[in-house]
Design an enzyme around this catalytic site. Structure first.
Site, mmCIF file in Angstrom:
data_model
loop_
_atom_site.group_PDB
_atom_site.id
_atom_site.type_symbol
_atom_site.label_atom_id
_atom_site.label_comp_id
_atom_site.label_asym_id
_atom_site.label_seq_id
_atom_site.Cartn_x
_atom_site.Cartn_y
_atom_site.Cartn_z
ATOM 1 N N HIS A 36 40.342 33.665 27.069
ATOM 2 C CA HIS A 36 39.419 32.552 26.885
ATOM 3 C C HIS A 36 39.967 31.293 27.571
ATOM 4 C CE1 HIS A 36 37.132 34.371 23.208
ATOM 5 N NE2 HIS A 36 37.033 35.101 24.300
ATOM 6 N N GLU A 65 40.695 28.293 26.578
ATOM 7 C CA GLU A 65 41.805 27.559 25.943
ATOM 8 C C GLU A 65 43.137 28.254 26.229
ATOM 9 O OE1 GLU A 65 39.054 28.745 24.742
ATOM 10 O OE2 GLU A 65 38.494 27.878 22.826
ATOM 11 N N CYS A 123 41.251 31.831 19.445
ATOM 12 C CA CYS A 123 41.799 30.665 20.161
ATOM 13 C C CYS A 123 42.294 29.594 19.202
ATOM 14 C CB CYS A 123 40.736 30.060 21.076
ATOM 15 S SG CYS A 123 40.404 31.101 22.494
ATOM 16 N N ALA A 167 -0.709 35.599 46.115
ATOM 17 C CA ALA A 167 -0.898 36.801 46.943
ATOM 18 C C ALA A 167 -2.359 36.836 47.381
ATOM 19 C CB ALA A 167 -0.587 38.052 46.134
ATOM 20 N N GLY A 171 4.054 39.455 39.105
ATOM 21 C CA GLY A 171 2.729 38.972 39.467
ATOM 22 C C GLY A 171 2.115 38.126 38.355
#
Ligand code: AOF
Ligand code: ZN
Length: 368
Positions: free
Chosen positions: A52, A54, A85, A163, A302
């Site tokens: 991580h 830290e 941590c 389109a 679409g």
């Protein structure tokens, strides 16, 4: 006078952004350690399963007691793929820990902050919180709502057409805009489309930027290509299947031959839930994607699927590339919402960013 908290938190956010393309399904997190108004160390989270932010920052140098530690996300308090941590932070004996936001992960959510406070460490929460939330918008939505962040990319002519009536849509926008779309794909864990779009356009839907293009040190992840094909109309011979990367096909069809045909082409065929109208249930689909740890969905589809996502309030953002030409009123629109009969039925959006990309205009809008 020492520099304000937001100065250092901005630096921590800059660190966090280095992991934007490689940390999913984990959040991007940055950390800076400051002593006597000087930067001592910094770190960031690189990839899921890796150390991580830290821990990376603490490893770099000997940290003097009484430092200020800035983290863009509450330090974790749980044993996940790595140890908590908070324990490492407590050992470093900081005077203050400043975090941008609480971790929405239910395994943490406030407990990391409580453990720091219990050790007599000053804890400040909420510095540059909006920027921190934007950075991890998909992770946060998945943790808080069990749904991914959904962004719809659209390309349209100036008269809002995506389109021609016959489905032809290559190319509405310029090469510069199409390259820009690659960066949107890079941030997503999944690219969502419909079988109709695959049949009309025969797209690759992959990421064609290199590590260098993205300024990354870790390998580039290919987003999963997710295709909604309720009747399994794809044959398996479309271009999509010739390009490396995962393909997940959601369907309502139970025809074993069709399942087998696509599975033999390397796709994972997933039985979807049917909604009241007999279509693939989009809420259940997105919940299933979140269960599979998809934080960010980038949709290139679409007008039907795009309209349904908006109509069912499942889309968070639209990125619209507007090209300077006209396709005429027989051409297809961009969002099929059916007929509205009163102005109050309008869907409203808020403009977040506008810029010119090549010859086109890119509008980024959040959906209210
Ligand atoms: C931190 N610093 O840099 C990150 C955190 O599976 P793990 O062990 O990597 O844990 C992932 C969880 O830890 C993730 O869901 C989030 O709650 C938190 N991420 N926490 O203190 C970090 N990346
Ligand atoms: Zn942690």
């Amino acid at each position: 006078m020492s520099r304000p908290h937001h100065y250092w938190m901005a630096e921590a956010l800059r660190q966090a952004r280095k992991g934007l393309y490689s940390t999913p399904p984990n959040p991007s997190v940055g950390c800076v350690i400051v002593f006597d108004d000087a930067l001592i160390s910094c770190g960031w989270h690189g990839y899921s399963g890796g150390p991580h932010a830290e821990v990376n920052a603490l490893l770099a140098v000997e940290i003097p007691a009484g430092a200020d530690i800035y983290v863009t996300l509450e330090p974790c308090s749980h044993h996940g793929r790595t140890p908590p941590c908070v324990d490492a932070l407590i050992d470093a004996k900081p005077a203050r820990v400043i975090v941008a936001m609480q971790d929405p992960n239910p395994q943490v959510s406030g407990q990391g902050l409580d453990q720091l406070r219990a050790q007599g460490i000053d804890v400040i929460v909420g510095v540059l919180e909006d920027a921190a939330r934007e950075l991890n918008r998909g992770f946060i939505k998945r943790m808080e709502q069990g749904l991914p962040f959904v962004s719809i990319k659209m390309a349209s002519s100036l008269d809002g057409r995506s389109a021609l009536k016959n489905g032809s849509s290559q190319w509405i926008t310029s090469a510069a805009a199409r390259r820009d779309v690659q960066f949107l794909r890079a941030r997503a864990a999944a690219i969502l489309t419909s079988a109709q779009t695959v049949l009309d356009d025969d797209p690759s839907l992959n990421l064609r930027l290199s590590k260098q293009d993205l300024k990354q040190i870790f390998e580039v992840r290919q987003p999963v290509r997710v295709v909604l094909d309720s009747r399994l109309r794809l044959s398996g011979s479309e271009k999509l299947f010739t390009i490396p990367g995962d393909i997940w096909i959601y369907t309502l069809s139970e025809d074993p031959d069709r399942h087998e045909r696509l599975a033999a082409r390397g796709a994972t065929v997933i039985q979807a839930t049917e909604d009241a109208a007999g279509r693939i249930d989009l809420v259940a689909l997105l919940q299933d994607l979140a269960q599979r740890e998809i934080n960010d969905v980038h949709s290139e589809c679409g007008q039907r699927l795009a309209g349904a996502l908006i109509d069912q309030q499942l889309a968070d953002q639209v990125v619209l590339y507007l090209a300077p030409h006209l396709l005429g009123s027989a051409a297809r629109g961009i969002f099929d919402l059916g007929e509205l009969t009163a102005m109050e039925q309008r869907k409203t959006c808020s403009m977040r960013d506008v810029r010119q990309i090549g010859d086109d205009l890119r509008l980024t809008l959040s959906i209210d």
